[in-house]
Scaffold this motif. Structure first.
Motif, short mmCIF file in Angstrom:
data_model
loop_
_atom_site.label_atom_id
_atom_site.label_comp_id
_atom_site.label_asym_id
_atom_site.label_seq_id
_atom_site.Cartn_x
_atom_site.Cartn_y
_atom_site.Cartn_z
N PHE A 25 59.53 8.81 24.26
CA PHE A 25 58.54 9.60 24.99
C PHE A 25 57.14 9.31 24.48
N HIS A 26 56.95 9.33 23.17
CA HIS A 26 55.61 9.18 22.60
C HIS A 26 55.07 7.77 22.80
N SER A 27 55.93 6.76 22.72
CA SER A 27 55.46 5.40 22.97
C SER A 27 55.03 5.22 24.42
N LEU A 28 55.83 5.72 25.34
CA LEU A 28 55.48 5.64 26.76
C LEU A 28 54.18 6.38 27.04
N PHE A 29 53.99 7.50 26.36
CA PHE A 29 52.76 8.27 26.57
C PHE A 29 51.54 7.48 26.11
N GLN A 30 51.65 6.80 24.97
CA GLN A 30 50.54 5.98 24.48
C GLN A 30 50.26 4.80 25.41
N PHE A 31 51.31 4.16 25.92
CA PHE A 31 51.09 3.06 26.86
C PHE A 31 50.45 3.55 28.16
N LEU A 32 50.83 4.75 28.59
CA LEU A 32 50.19 5.34 29.77
C LEU A 32 48.70 5.55 29.52
N LEU A 33 48.36 6.06 28.33
CA LEU A 33 46.95 6.27 28.00
C LEU A 33 46.19 4.95 27.92
N MET A 34 46.85 3.92 27.41
CA MET A 34 46.20 2.61 27.37
C MET A 34 45.87 2.12 28.77
N GLY A 35 46.82 2.28 29.70
CA GLY A 35 46.56 1.87 31.08
C GLY A 35 45.46 2.69 31.73
N LEU A 36 45.48 4.00 31.51
CA LEU A 36 44.45 4.86 32.08
C LEU A 36 43.07 4.50 31.53
#
Length: 543
Positions: free
Chosen positions: A117-128
């Motif tokens: 969950f936390h890794s996916l959240f960080q990758f989402l923030l990177m894309g945003l």
């Protein structure tokens, strides 16, 4: 080279390395991952505030300060450039606030509902963050795909049949939007020979008449891809179902996802097809107005028809996106755009808080309780407990009263009741749309938009009031929900953000006005990106 200019790339590099590092950590160490996630978000929030401050400080010539970071010290338009102005810094700060609230809320139990969950959240923030900072269309596609790939995993987080079904629809729709993105970018590159946004703004007015149809076709296809992401009608059928099915903290951060499409459409429409774009000036503006108004109507009808409060929140997202696009495209005045940006921030904060609040309000209620309130005969008595429900936390004294007041705060902002920030935003939009024109000078389209803005507030108030009565004043017996303090605090934080915008409305509006002025004066943007490196335009390859 000033150290603050290097911060432009940090919102991209930091979540990349933190997210990749957390993949290597065993899932048993969730607390370590949570600490790394929150620490990264706090640093990104600090960086966003510093960039906002730098962007809001005018240069010695009195023009807007725009930071440009060239990777590898290559000159534009060949360099991969990141651009930080008032608007992009604002979106970075808004993303960090929503991310902090969502992750904090997830710490109660949701972060254990699935792997990474936390890794996916960080990758989402990177894309945003990358989508808000990038200065060329190719890297916009890269960051667009990155945030979508991470969102695919997050929308399925927590499993369940409803999430899987909605997630598959979400993936299919966004894959189609990505294909349209590639087609549109290819057509634009074929005509102009560049994908750098600033360079495109310079070359589009010079496109020969015989090639202008192909250029506008590419821009239209590209616009459709962004309209899908923004949730514009009739391309929005997937959004309420997906957001309602997603886990509460995921739905909260997804409140900013639809604003990515809105941000890009605002940025590119004024940069590529502003008043000085030659034969393509104001291309697509009428379509944006019509699509925005249709989306508002669709969202209002859906909100009134919703028997589940989570779907109502999804339709509120559509109303928010449609309002921003319709208002911003309705007039070529920066004051209108500024008021739309104020509304964008206010509504996004309130809707994100609403998604998290819904999970707490629904906790302990019978499945189908909203439908049961409409027609008890259809469901009968004694519905079984949710087998997937998990009681967490301790009962906070007067927890229902606290949740009730939070519901009132969310409803007031979303519906635009005085004196909260939602009302200030709508009043500013109405005032800016009318301006100094007399009634005879206002077009019929503008009158229709003005009426729709006022009607949207009344309609959302009716829908939210009905939902509040069913949820908080239901005649069926229910136990007080077991709520943790860590779940209440993020909701209160977001509502305090709306309260701050209410109390400090003038300084906030001044910042929005500066951002709008920069959007309506694209020459400053193009000059900063294409000019040689100097004290204000920095490179990534040296000082």
């Amino acid at each position: 080279m000033n150290w603050i200019d290097h911060l432009i790339i940090l919102p991209i590099l930091l979540p990349l390395f933190v997210g990749a590092s957390m993949v290597l950590i065993d899932e048993r160490y969730q607390q370590v991952k949570a600490a790394a996630n929150l620490g990264s978000i706090l640093i990104m929030g600090l960086v966003a505030l510093l960039l906002m401050r730098a962007a809001d400080t005018p240069t010695a010539e009195g023009v807007a300060s725009i930071g440009v970071y060239r990777l590898g010290d290559w000159p534009a338009p060949f360099a991969i450039v990141l651009v930080a102005d008032r608007l992009s810094a604002l979106m970075l700060a808004l993303t960090s606030i929503l991310a902090f609230a969502s992750v904090t809320f997830a710490l109660a139990r949701w972060h254990r509902g699935g792997a990474h969950f936390h890794s996916l959240f960080q990758f989402l923030l990177m894309g945003l963050n990358g989508a808000f900072l990038t200065g060329d269309l190719f890297n916009l596609f890269v960051f667009f795909e990155l945030l979508l790939a991470a969102s695919y995993g997050l929308v399925l987080h927590g499993s369940g049949q409803a999430r899987v079904r909605a997630g598959l629809h979400y993936i299919a729709i966004n894959l189609a939007a990505s294909l349209l993105f590639l087609i549109g970018v290819s057509l634009i590159y074929a005509v102009t020979g560049t994908l750098n946004m600033a360079d495109l703004a310079v070359r589009i007015p010079q496109v020969p008449p015989q090639d202008r149809a192909l250029l506008e076709a590419g821009a239209a296809v590209l616009g459709v891809a962004f309209l899908v992401k923004a949730g514009m009608w009739p391309l929005c059928f997937w959004l309420p179902t997906t957001y309602a099915a997603a886990a509460a903290p995921v739905a909260a951060i997804f409140a900013i996802m639809s604003k990515v499409g809105v941000y890009i459409l605002l940025r590119l429409s004024l940069l590529f097809f502003g008043a000085g774009s030659g034969g393509s000036a104001l291309f697509g503006h009428d379509v944006m107005i019509a699509a925005g108004m249709a989306t508002i109507v669709f969202g209002l009808v859906g909100a009134l028809a919703s028997q589940e409060i989570s779907r109502l929140a999804g339709y509120a997202v559509l109303v928010s996106s449609g309002t921003v696009l319709a208002v911003a495209a309705a007039a070529g005045k920066s004051a209108v755009t500024a008021s739309a940006l104020f509304y964008l921030v206010s509504s996004t904060l309130a809707i994100a808080a609403f998604f998290m609040l819904i999970e707490l309000l629904e906790r302990g209620r019978d499945p189908g309780a909203d439908m049961l309130a409409v027609t008890r005969e259809a469901y009968g008595e004694g519905l079984p407990d949710d087998p997937d429900a998990e009681e967490v936390g301790l009962v906070i004294p007067a927890s229902m009263a606290i949740l009730g007041w939070c519901f009132v705060g969310c409803a007031a902002v979303i519906a635009g009741l005085p004196p909260v920030s939602g009302f200030i935003a709508k009043f500013a939009m109405l005032t800016a749309l009318i301006g100094e024109d007399s009634a005879s000078q206002i077009s019929a389209l503008h009158w229709a938009l003005l009426a729709l803005l006022m009607l949207s507030g009344l309609t959302m108030l009716i829908a939210l009031t009905r939902a509040g009565i069913r949820t908080l004043w239901t005649p069926t017996e229910r136990a007080d929900p077991r709520v943790r303090l860590v779940e209440i605090l993020p909701i209160v934080l977001l509502l305090l953000g709306c309260a701050t915008m209410t109390v400090r409305a003038q300084p906030v509006m001044n910042y929005m006005q500066g951002a709008a002025n920069s959007l309506h004066a694209p020459g400053v943007y193009t000059g900063s990106v294409l000019a040689p490196a100097d004290t204000r335009v920095k490179t990534g390859g040296g000082s």
